[in-house]
Scaffold this motif. Structure first.
Motif, short mmCIF file in Angstrom:
data_model
loop_
_atom_site.label_atom_id
_atom_site.label_comp_id
_atom_site.label_asym_id
_atom_site.label_seq_id
_atom_site.Cartn_x
_atom_site.Cartn_y
_atom_site.Cartn_z
N ARG A 189 15.71 -31.69 -36.69
CA ARG A 189 16.18 -32.53 -37.78
C ARG A 189 17.14 -31.80 -38.71
O ARG A 189 16.88 -31.68 -39.92
N PRO A 190 18.24 -31.34 -38.17
CA PRO A 190 19.24 -30.70 -39.03
C PRO A 190 19.89 -31.75 -39.92
O PRO A 190 19.93 -32.93 -39.56
N PRO A 191 20.38 -31.34 -41.09
CA PRO A 191 21.01 -32.31 -42.00
C PRO A 191 22.28 -32.89 -41.42
O PRO A 191 23.04 -32.20 -40.73
N ALA A 198 18.19 -38.61 -38.64
CA ALA A 198 18.15 -37.35 -37.92
C ALA A 198 18.94 -37.47 -36.63
O ALA A 198 19.01 -38.55 -36.03
N CYS A 199 19.49 -36.38 -36.23
CA CYS A 199 20.25 -36.35 -34.98
C CYS A 199 19.27 -36.49 -33.81
O CYS A 199 18.31 -35.74 -33.71
N PRO A 200 19.50 -37.45 -32.93
CA PRO A 200 18.58 -37.66 -31.81
C PRO A 200 18.68 -36.56 -30.76
O PRO A 200 17.81 -36.44 -29.90
N ALA A 201 19.72 -35.77 -30.84
CA ALA A 201 19.90 -34.71 -29.85
C ALA A 201 19.24 -33.40 -30.27
O ALA A 201 19.05 -32.51 -29.46
N CYS A 202 18.88 -33.32 -31.55
CA CYS A 202 18.28 -32.08 -32.07
C CYS A 202 16.86 -32.36 -32.55
O CYS A 202 16.63 -33.33 -33.27
N GLU A 203 15.93 -31.52 -32.14
CA GLU A 203 14.53 -31.73 -32.50
C GLU A 203 14.20 -31.18 -33.88
O GLU A 203 13.17 -31.51 -34.44
N ILE A 226 28.09 -36.24 -39.19
CA ILE A 226 28.25 -35.05 -38.38
C ILE A 226 26.95 -34.26 -38.41
O ILE A 226 26.40 -33.98 -39.47
N CYS A 227 26.43 -33.94 -37.23
CA CYS A 227 25.25 -33.10 -37.15
C CYS A 227 25.67 -31.65 -37.37
O CYS A 227 26.62 -31.18 -36.73
N SER A 228 24.95 -30.98 -38.27
CA SER A 228 25.35 -29.62 -38.62
C SER A 228 24.96 -28.63 -37.53
O SER A 228 25.40 -27.49 -37.54
N ARG A 229 24.15 -29.08 -36.57
CA ARG A 229 23.68 -28.16 -35.53
C ARG A 229 24.51 -28.29 -34.25
O ARG A 229 25.06 -27.30 -33.78
N CYS A 230 24.57 -29.51 -33.72
CA CYS A 230 25.28 -29.70 -32.45
C CYS A 230 26.69 -30.22 -32.66
O CYS A 230 27.44 -30.38 -31.71
N LEU A 231 27.04 -30.52 -33.93
CA LEU A 231 28.39 -30.95 -34.30
C LEU A 231 28.78 -32.27 -33.65
O LEU A 231 29.95 -32.58 -33.51
ZN LIG Z 1 22.46 -32.58 -33.44
#
Ligand SMILES: [Zn+2]
Length: 65
Positions: free
Chosen positions: A17-19, A10-15, A28-33
């Motif tokens: 857990r975007p794929p 999971a992306c540590p920057a997004c709570e 690549i985080c699908s939320r924060c890119l």
């Molecule tokens: Zn993210």
């Protein structure tokens, strides 16, 4: 990188857990890119290590005069 392992990450920057999408040697985080590099098969899920894609970073001013 195995798909089941990828699903656990999971992306540590997004709570939320975007794929994460495997893109070459990066996740690549699908939320924060953010792009997290994979070093020796180990994803570096560290915010400081992530490569951000800041749209304003590419703005360049041409020198005048
Ligand atoms: Zn993210």
């Amino acid at each position: 990188l195995k798909p089941e392992l990828l699903a656990m990450l999971a992306c540590p920057a997004c709570e939320t857990r975007p794929p994460l999408t495997l893109e070459g040697d990066c996740l690549i985080c699908s939320r924060c890119l953010r792009a997290y590099p994979i070093v020796d098969g180990i994803p570096q899920l560290i915010v400081e290590a992530a490569l951000t894609q800041d749209p304003t970073a590419g703005a360049q001013k041409e020198p005048t005069g």
